[in-house]
Design a protein around this motif. Structure first.
Motif, PDB file in Angstrom:
ATOM      1  N   LEU A   1       0.822  -1.211   0.000  1.00  0.00           N
ATOM      2  CA  LEU A   1       0.000   0.000   0.000  1.00  0.00           C
ATOM      3  C   LEU A   1       0.860   1.266   0.000  1.00  0.00           C
ATOM      4  O   LEU A   1       0.480   2.280  -0.582  1.00  0.00           O
ATOM      5  N   ALA A   2       2.010   1.208   0.676  1.00  0.00           N
ATOM      6  CA  ALA A   2       2.898   2.378   0.699  1.00  0.00           C
ATOM      7  C   ALA A   2       3.364   2.718  -0.706  1.00  0.00           C
ATOM      8  O   ALA A   2       3.411   3.894  -1.099  1.00  0.00           O
ATOM      9  N   ILE A   3       3.701   1.702  -1.485  1.00  0.00           N
ATOM     10  CA  ILE A   3       4.131   1.927  -2.863  1.00  0.00           C
ATOM     11  C   ILE A   3       2.971   2.472  -3.691  1.00  0.00           C
ATOM     12  O   ILE A   3       3.133   3.415  -4.472  1.00  0.00           O
ATOM     13  N   LEU A   4       1.792   1.899  -3.481  1.00  0.00           N
ATOM     14  CA  LEU A   4       0.618   2.355  -4.226  1.00  0.00           C
ATOM     15  C   LEU A   4       0.292   3.808  -3.909  1.00  0.00           C
ATOM     16  O   LEU A   4       0.028   4.614  -4.811  1.00  0.00           O
ATOM     17  N   PHE A   5       0.315   4.168  -2.622  1.00  0.00           N
ATOM     18  CA  PHE A   5      -0.029   5.536  -2.237  1.00  0.00           C
ATOM     19  C   PHE A   5       1.009   6.543  -2.721  1.00  0.00           C
ATOM     20  O   PHE A   5       0.681   7.713  -2.918  1.00  0.00           O
ATOM     21  N   LEU A   6       2.252   6.121  -2.890  1.00  0.00           N
ATOM     22  CA  LEU A   6       3.258   7.046  -3.417  1.00  0.00           C
ATOM     23  C   LEU A   6       2.851   7.545  -4.801  1.00  0.00           C
ATOM     24  O   LEU A   6       3.128   8.683  -5.163  1.00  0.00           O
ATOM     25  N   PHE A   7       2.167   6.702  -5.558  1.00  0.00           N
ATOM     26  CA  PHE A   7       1.739   7.103  -6.892  1.00  0.00           C
ATOM     27  C   PHE A   7       0.554   8.065  -6.856  1.00  0.00           C
ATOM     28  O   PHE A   7       0.152   8.590  -7.886  1.00  0.00           O
ATOM     29  N   GLY A   8       0.008   8.295  -5.666  1.00  0.00           N
ATOM     30  CA  GLY A   8      -1.019   9.312  -5.507  1.00  0.00           C
ATOM     31  C   GLY A   8      -0.468  10.636  -5.034  1.00  0.00           C
ATOM     32  O   GLY A   8      -1.232  11.567  -4.769  1.00  0.00           O
ATOM     33  N   CYS A   9       0.846  10.741  -4.933  1.00  0.00           N
ATOM     34  CA  CYS A   9       1.487  11.969  -4.454  1.00  0.00           C
ATOM     35  C   CYS A   9       1.842  12.854  -5.650  1.00  0.00           C
ATOM     36  O   CYS A   9       2.910  12.689  -6.265  1.00  0.00           O
ATOM     37  N   SER A  10       0.960  13.765  -5.969  1.00  0.00           N
ATOM     38  CA  SER A  10       1.113  14.581  -7.179  1.00  0.00           C
ATOM     39  C   SER A  10       2.307  15.514  -7.127  1.00  0.00           C
ATOM     40  O   SER A  10       2.791  15.965  -8.169  1.00  0.00           O
ATOM     41  N   ALA A  11       2.796  15.830  -5.932  1.00  0.00           N
ATOM     42  CA  ALA A  11       3.972  16.705  -5.810  1.00  0.00           C
ATOM     43  C   ALA A  11       5.249  15.900  -5.602  1.00  0.00           C
ATOM     44  O   ALA A  11       6.326  16.322  -6.036  1.00  0.00           O
ATOM     45  N   THR A  12       5.148  14.736  -4.954  1.00  0.00           N
ATOM     46  CA  THR A  12       6.334  13.938  -4.628  1.00  0.00           C
ATOM     47  C   THR A  12       6.820  13.130  -5.818  1.00  0.00           C
ATOM     48  O   THR A  12       8.013  13.147  -6.154  1.00  0.00           O
ATOM     49  N   LEU A  13       5.922  12.408  -6.467  1.00  0.00           N
ATOM     50  CA  LEU A  13       6.327  11.493  -7.528  1.00  0.00           C
ATOM     51  C   LEU A  13       7.087  12.176  -8.664  1.00  0.00           C
ATOM     52  O   LEU A  13       8.076  11.613  -9.160  1.00  0.00           O
ATOM     53  N   PRO A  14       6.675  13.381  -9.113  1.00  0.00           N
ATOM     54  CA  PRO A  14       7.426  14.021 -10.206  1.00  0.00           C
ATOM     55  C   PRO A  14       8.893  14.270  -9.888  1.00  0.00           C
ATOM     56  O   PRO A  14       9.710  14.402 -10.807  1.00  0.00           O
ATOM     57  N   MET A  15       9.250  14.338  -8.613  1.00  0.00           N
ATOM     58  CA  MET A  15      10.643  14.567  -8.243  1.00  0.00           C
ATOM     59  C   MET A  15      11.532  13.369  -8.561  1.00  0.00           C
ATOM     60  O   MET A  15      12.761  13.487  -8.563  1.00  0.00           O
ATOM     61  N   PHE A  16      10.916  12.212  -8.818  1.00  0.00           N
ATOM     62  CA  PHE A  16      11.665  11.000  -9.138  1.00  0.00           C
ATOM     63  C   PHE A  16      11.550  10.612 -10.611  1.00  0.00           C
ATOM     64  O   PHE A  16      12.033   9.553 -11.001  1.00  0.00           O
TER      65      PHE A  16
END
Length: 601
Positions: A144-159
């Motif tokens: 679930l932690a991995i799945l929720f990371l993909f819901g982070c519209s500001a965090t994910l683009p940094m990677f």
């Protein structure tokens, strides 16, 4: 029964081999994004000025520029610009280029390195988040932690591929800090918090408030429970030692000055003295919480007081810029404004994850209130998440970190809901519970998509025009047209400078880097002042061409602040006789003039 046994066996395997599974997921993500972003990689799409400057920094290193010399000599030639970063983040990019170069040649090696490098810290973040969730929520909750990371519209683009600047690595450090706070093994947890903080500060000071908060949380755990002394001791030792090593190995020559915007002697003094003081504090045999609180408060007051007395210049904004530069430029940076000053279409997707995370962490703390060990693990996470959410009220650039910290609480909330519904006998209730969790996931994953679909607070025509102009003028194909002219210094916008030197053989005047106040002010004065004032400024930098990109965001500031200024006159077609138009291919987004300096011209 057969399917139940299969599912149970699968669950045991996922639990036993969670690390290998997480790394496999990361490898799949890496492959997917390299394929999905192949066009951006091919065209070297570096949308952020810092990504362009990072590539130029790596190019300089590979071309023989000194390890401790981080000046950018292609801007403000010949003296160059003072860039306040360190070499640490250059290393993986440079290593990838050197590895790939024999097989692909330099241009393709650069592009592939820019695509792969940002995905490396994503692997670190996935492992750290999975470990934290396993410790605090449930051993099987890590997917679930991995799945929720993909819901982070500001965090994910940094990677994402091409996002090669340092933010991804700092977020990876933050995820390790959270893992260290949640680690039941006190020595390992303290060392992880100290080392991750030291690495983050060596990279840059963007997450300094989070590093300070993490240190405060480690100290508070010791105040509450003397058995946490080992965590505090290892934290203090690794923070001081790691910061010292990071400074010696990575600090540029310019960062030996008493500046406040990087790991200079100013902040090195704080981390080393603070780390040593906390280590000494951990050795004291203070039995009561009141005594430990008093001792900790005395150490904190001594460090804060010493900082104020020794480095009073750092009590204001760390950039150390003049009020004029702040008003003309720095205060207008979008990321430096609070979240409530941004359109709802941007603010809502950023805020969803921290809010859900804070709710989940708060509930988890309440449920763990009678379990001292679990409560000690959850309380720092809840406080950290609340702190990150409060940071959004200061600057929206806190969004990536706030979302990263909200993931653990968000997983706890989803797991609680899912567990309750699964335990019910009614199939309908269990289906409803699964549906609710799906909705919770979708809130984060698709908030931006839903806002765009329902046209909630859509961007106006002016914003769309600015976005189109920026995309066109930053493209490699448009900039490549300028290489038909001999290499020269081009006078252009502040934000276009880094991209110009990446994509062409021309030099520029400056970039958006606060240590270089004079060049930035000169560009603003030149475009907002009179036509007569422009040439002396351009001559000071040896500029032979004037390059503009109509409608980019920076030009809207010129026109609104100085309706009768030089740029506004150019935009209206009132061009001085000493500017000679230079023809560009049809459809070019640029306007180019040769600057005549001859007497009488």
């Amino acid at each position: 029964m057969k399917y139940g046994a299969i599912l149970l066996g699968l669950a045991k395997r996922l639990d036993r081999h969670w690390l290998q599974c997480t790394l496999l997921v990361w490898a799949a993500i890496l492959g997917f994004y390299l394929w999905q972003r192949s066009a951006q990689i091919h065209w070297l799409v570096l949308n952020d000025t810092d990504d362009n400057m990072r590539l130029m920094q790596v190019r300089g290193l590979l071309a023989g520029q000194g390890w401790y010399d981080l000046r950018q000599y292609r801007l403000n030639p010949p003296g160059g610009l003072d860039i306040h970063w360190s070499r640490l983040v250059d290393l993986p990019i440079a290593a990838l280029i050197l590895i790939l170069k024999p097989f692909t040649g330099t241009p393709l090696a650069e592009r592939l390195a820019c695509g792969i490098a940002p995905l490396l810290p994503l692997g670190v973040a996935l492992v750290a988040l999975a470990a934290t969730v396993r410790r605090l929520v449930a051993p099987m909750a890590w997917p679930l932690a991995i799945l929720f990371l993909f819901g982070c519209s500001a965090t994910l683009p940094m990677f994402m591929p091409m996002r090669i600047d340092h933010h991804g690595w700092q977020l990876a450090c933050l995820s390790l800090t959270v893992a260290g706070l949640a680690d039941p093994r006190k020595g390992r947890g303290g060392a992880l918090v100290g080392l991750s903080s030291a690495v983050s500060l060596t990279i840059g000071l963007e997450l300094l408030p989070y590093c300070a908060m993490a240190g405060g949380l480690v100290a508070l755990r010791w105040v509450w429970d003397r058995a946490e002394a080992r965590r505090l001791a290892l934290y203090g030792a690794t923070l001081a030692g790691g910061s010292g090593l990071g400074f010696v190995v990575f600090a540029s020559d310019a960062n030996y000055a008493m500046r406040c915007d990087a790991l200079t002697p100013v902040w090195l003094t704080v981390t080393v003295a603070g780390g040593a003081a906390l280590f000494a504090l951990s050795r004291l045999r203070l039995e009561s919480r009141v005594a430990r609180l008093a001792a900790g408060a005395a150490v904190g007051a001594a460090i804060a007081g010493g900082f104020a007395l020794r480095f009073p210049q750092c009590l204001s904004r760390p950039e150390g810029v003049s009020q004029e530069l702040a008003d003309l430029w720095l205060n207008n940076v979008r990321e430096a404004k609070p979240i409530y000053k941004h359109p709802l279409r941007l603010a809502v997707p950023i805020a969803i994850v921290p809010v859900l995370g804070l709710i989940g962490a708060g509930i988890a703390c309440w449920r763990a209130r009678r379990d001292a060990e679990r409560f000690a693990g959850w309380l720092p996470i809840a406080l950290f998440t609340a702190f990150a959410g409060a940071m959004l009220l200061w600057q929206v650039r806190a969004g990536p970190a706030a979302q990263m910290l909200g993931i653990v609480g968000e997983v706890a909330l989803a797991w609680l809901i899912l567990s309750w519904f699964v335990a019910q006998r009614s199939t309908a209730i269990r289906v409803a519970g699964a549906t609710l969790v799906v909705v919770l996931v979708l809130c984060g994953l698709f908030a931006t998509t839903l806002i765009q679909y329902f046209r909630f607070d859509p961007p106006n025509a002016r914003v769309l025009a600015v976005n189109r102009a920026t995309a066109r003028c930053m493209s490699v194909s448009a900039l490549a047209q300028l290489d038909r002219f001999p290499a020269a210094t081009m006078f252009t916008h502040v934000d276009l400078g880094p991209r110009l030197i990446v994509a062409t053989h021309h030099d520029g005047i400056t970039g958006p880097y606060h240590r270089n106040e004079r060049p930035i002010l000169d560009v603003h004065h030149a475009f907002q002042g009179s036509a007569a004032a422009f040439r002396p400024i351009a001559a000071r930098y040896g500029a032979t061409y004037l390059l503009t990109c109509p409608n980019v965001a920076e030009t809207t500031l010129y026109r609104s602040r100085a309706p009768g200024g030089f740029y506004s006159q150019l935009a209206k077609g009132r061009v001085p006789a000493w500017l000679e138009p230079v023809a560009l291919p049809k459809g070019s987004p640029f306007r180019l003039w040769r600057i005549r300096y001859a007497a009488g011209k």
